[in-house]
Design a protein around this motif. Structure first.
Motif, mmCIF file in Angstrom:
data_model
loop_
_atom_site.group_PDB
_atom_site.id
_atom_site.type_symbol
_atom_site.label_atom_id
_atom_site.label_comp_id
_atom_site.label_asym_id
_atom_site.label_seq_id
_atom_site.Cartn_x
_atom_site.Cartn_y
_atom_site.Cartn_z
ATOM 1 N N GLY A 278 16.518 -54.939 60.759
ATOM 2 C CA GLY A 278 16.428 -56.440 60.289
ATOM 3 C C GLY A 278 16.010 -56.867 58.512
ATOM 4 N N LEU A 279 17.068 -55.673 58.149
ATOM 5 C CA LEU A 279 17.074 -56.060 56.319
ATOM 6 C C LEU A 279 17.741 -57.010 56.367
ATOM 7 C CD1 LEU A 279 15.771 -52.242 54.718
ATOM 8 C CD2 LEU A 279 14.476 -54.779 55.129
ATOM 9 N N ILE A 280 17.373 -58.120 55.840
ATOM 10 C CA ILE A 280 18.191 -59.459 55.456
ATOM 11 C C ILE A 280 19.266 -59.177 53.443
ATOM 12 C CG2 ILE A 280 18.564 -61.868 55.206
ATOM 13 C CD1 ILE A 280 18.204 -60.405 58.023
ATOM 14 N N ALA B 63 4.539 -51.862 67.178
ATOM 15 C CA ALA B 63 5.631 -52.838 67.969
ATOM 16 C C ALA B 63 4.126 -53.936 67.669
ATOM 17 C CB ALA B 63 5.628 -52.384 69.078
ATOM 18 N N GLN B 64 2.739 -53.557 67.451
ATOM 19 C CA GLN B 64 1.717 -54.966 67.532
ATOM 20 C C GLN B 64 2.052 -55.061 65.103
ATOM 21 O OE1 GLN B 64 1.065 -51.584 68.769
ATOM 22 N NE2 GLN B 64 1.704 -52.937 70.798
ATOM 23 N N TRP C 95 11.425 -58.855 60.778
ATOM 24 C CA TRP C 95 10.947 -58.724 61.825
ATOM 25 C C TRP C 95 10.176 -58.843 63.002
ATOM 26 C CZ3 TRP C 95 5.913 -57.884 63.871
ATOM 27 C CH2 TRP C 95 5.018 -56.488 64.452
ATOM 28 N N GLU C 96 11.096 -58.299 64.733
ATOM 29 C CA GLU C 96 11.039 -58.933 65.478
ATOM 30 C C GLU C 96 10.305 -58.090 66.892
ATOM 31 O OE1 GLU C 96 12.608 -62.385 66.455
ATOM 32 O OE2 GLU C 96 14.880 -61.210 66.545
ATOM 33 N N ARG D 17 2.773 -61.816 62.838
ATOM 34 C CA ARG D 17 4.040 -63.477 63.559
ATOM 35 C C ARG D 17 5.829 -62.012 62.666
ATOM 36 N NH1 ARG D 17 6.800 -64.504 59.349
ATOM 37 N NH2 ARG D 17 5.115 -64.484 57.357
ATOM 38 N N HIS D 18 6.023 -62.455 64.342
ATOM 39 C CA HIS D 18 7.265 -62.227 64.436
ATOM 40 C C HIS D 18 8.509 -63.526 63.255
ATOM 41 C CE1 HIS D 18 6.928 -60.546 68.860
ATOM 42 N NE2 HIS D 18 6.040 -59.931 67.489
#
Lengths: 437, 187
Positions: free
Chosen positions: A27-29, A428-429, A381-382, A328-329
């Motif tokens: 997820g690094l943009i 994951a949390q 981050w999802e 939050r995602h």
């Protein structure tokens, strides 16, 4: 407008656009997102969701309806920011005043540490020095021993330099602990701060006293109860050491050595002797307790490194970091600090998958020498587990080592000069934890 | 070795000469010149005024005061002023380092003044300037010789009646001397 709890949910077409700009795993943009350049198709994504959630009539808050308080003589932070404090231990019952407080790196931004939050390390407490009675004595191998008052020094030409200061024992818990301790970025790495130091060049004073032939070191002591002493090679003393009188524009704080400290740029913090009262020019180091018993690095073969002065190239992600929780995602900014005692920061890379893939973070183009550098990179981050790491490279070409590579160089007893890569695990949390990886 | 006043006078003179050359040569070099030279406000003092104030002791003995002491004499000094924190045998206590015993080859290694420190001079220097924590600099020079001899004796480095003084202290061979790698030129 400042609603931090708002969910910035990412729509699926926008997510695809972001992922097309992914520069490393998990997820690094691309930094282009930070540079304000167009991010194909994803330009409006965050704003549109914010606007949608804000629908409804705005009301005016009470503080817009009545005058606020008067100007004040010495300002304080907002009462709503009162939780931003140094991480200070309970008082030392055995040896009063001995100990350290840490800068809450994870609660701050930018690169300059406010004076009230600069880390402290004292070996016998903070003396309350009357500047009118304080003296700096310069003697030993000089043509003419001299004594300076605080007022004398205020009349000298000064220089201002932005420099980090890091205790040689900073981050030591991560070097030797059998398992990674639960800690925040400030709790683990907060023996690190950065300020603008203003003062008189030591070379100016040494010139005035006239260094004798054969001199090669200076030995300096403080006026605190421990009379802490350290030795510095003369070439460094003449190169860039200053007698610091001001810190971020105001007289240096008592915790930092008021009325004066010797500031030794880039070198382990203990060398920057506080409450400076004596500089003796010599032909060798004094081998003080804090450069023999302490601040030496034991090696696996039983030998030790002595007079290890420059702090190694290092970086740490300050957000997201230990003890934080992602609520939050969506898009987050990964940000942190990088520094080196051997020059400026040339490059910082970030990994979100425990070091398997790396992407270059955005750092300001024109970096200061021996100062903190801020770095940033967008991260989508999802909810997947992640291990965030940063790795710095300095202008001398030194690359920050992995923790394992650092540990392999020393005896397990050594905690000094730890500059291994920090790993923050994200569950994951969304819970962020210090881990060895 | 010292020639009082000369340098002082000459640096004041230099400042004046600089002002002159500035007036003649224009402003270009002002910042460089001013930074390299100060107003010369240091007050000359004599080394003799620093006796008892300068506490720095170097490995070769430079800075050691007159006086002497043995471990036998130091035992009382130690038990009265140090043992409550550092233990009767120098074994240390919670939050207080051990001073004697220990070895660098155990796991984990135990680094004490006896097992680790390269020079006996550091013991004299540190104890005189910093110990005991609640009353630093309260021991006499002689008491410091005595208590340092006792700490060395606790680690088996000197005999109970060995006379520690300005001449003998630099000759004391510490077990771990020679195991330090000087990194001072890596800057």
């Amino acid at each position: 407008m400042q609603n931090n709890n708002k969910s910035e949910r990412v729509r699926s077409d926008e997510k695809i656009a972001l992922l097309n700009d992914q520069v490393a795993g998990n997820g690094l943009i691309s930094r282009r997102h930070l540079l304000g350049l167009s991010l194909a198709g994803a330009g409006g994504l965050v704003t549109s969701s914010v606007l949608a959630a804000d629908a409804g009539l705005l009301t005016r808050p009470a503080w817009s309806m009545t005058p606020g308080r008067d100007p004040s003589e010495y300002g304080n932070p907002s009462s709503h920011a009162a939780q931003i404090k140094r991480l200070a231990p309970a008082p030392n019952a055995i040896s009063p005043g001995t100990g350290a407080s840490r800068t809450p790196l994870h609660l701050l931004q930018g690169t300059i540490t406010p004076n009230s939050l600069h880390f402290e390390r004292h070996h016998s407490g903070v003396p309350d020095i009357d500047p009118a009675q304080h003296r700096l004595v310069l003697h030993g191998m000089v043509r003419q021993p001299l004594e300076f008052s605080y007022e004398d020094l205020l009349a000298y030409p000064m220089v201002s330099r932005v420099h980090f200061l890091e205790c040689s024992g900073n981050s030591g818990g991560n070097s030797s602990g059998a398992s990674a301790s639960d800690g925040s970025a400030g709790g683990i790495h907060g023996l690190l701060s950065c300020a603008e130091w203003t003062g008189v060049r030591l070379s100016t004073l040494l010139d005035e006293a006239g260094v004798a032939a054969g001199a090669s070191w200076i030995t300096a002591t403080g006026a605190d109860a421990a009379s802490l002493g350290r030795s510095v090679p003369l070439d460094k003393a003449l190169r860039d050491v200053i007698i610091a009188l001001y810190q971020n524009g105001e007289p240096i704080r008592p915790e930092q050595g008021y009325p004066m400290r010797m500031f030794v740029p880039g070198w382990e913090g203990n060398v920057s002797v506080k409450w400076l009262t004596q500089i003796k020019v010599t032909d060798g180091p004094a081998n003080f307790r804090d450069e023999t018993s302490r601040y030496t690095e034991l090696l696996p073969d039983g030998k030790s490194l002595q007079f290890t002065y420059p702090m190694g190239v290092k970086s740490v992600i300050t957000s997201p970091s230990g003890q934080m929780t992602l609520t939050r995602h969506g898009l987050h900014e990964v940000t942190g600090l990088a520094w080196s005692g051997s020059g400026s920061i040339r490059r910082v890379e970030i990994s979100a998958d425990g070091g398997r893939t790396w992407a270059d973070a955005l750092i300001d183009a024109d970096q200061r020498e021996l100062a903190l550098t801020r770095f940033r990179l967008p991260w989508l981050w999802e909810g997947a587990e992640a291990v965030l790491q940063s790795r710095a490279t300095d202008s001398a070409g030194n690359v920050q080592p992995s923790r394992a590579a650092w540990v392999a160089q020393y005896s397990p007893a050594n905690r000094y000069h730890f500059n291994g890569i920090q790993s923050w695990a994200v569950s994951a949390q969304g819970e962020v934890k210090n881990v060895y990886a | 070795m010292f020639t009082p006043d000369r340098k002082h006078v000459s640096s004041r003179f230099k400042s004046k000469a600089l002002l002159l050359s500035l007036a003649v040569g224009g402003l270009l070099s002002v910042s460089a010149v001013m930074a390299a030279d100060g107003p010369g406000l240091g007050k000359p003092i004599d080394e003799s005024q620093l006796q008892g104030w300068d506490l720095i002791v170097q490995p070769d003995g430079t800075g050691l005061p007159e006086g002497s002491g043995t471990a036998a004499q130091g035992q009382a000094v130690y038990e009265q002023n140090c043992a409550a924190c550092h233990g009767m045998k120098g074994e240390g206590s919670s939050g207080v380092p051990a001073l004697a015993g220990g070895s660098l080859t155990t796991t984990p290694p135990l680094m004490t003044a006896g097992s680790y420190w390269p020079y006996a001079s550091t013991l004299y220097d540190y104890v005189r300037r910093a110990m005991p924590p609640l009353a630093p600099k309260s021991l006499s020079n002689t008491e410091v010789y005595q208590v340092v001899a006792y700490v060395l004796h606790l680690h088996g480095i000197v005999e109970r009646d060995f006379v520690l003084d300005r001449a003998s202290l630099p000759q004391v061979k510490m077990p771990n001397s020679g195991n330090f790698i000087d990194r001072s030129q890596v800057q």
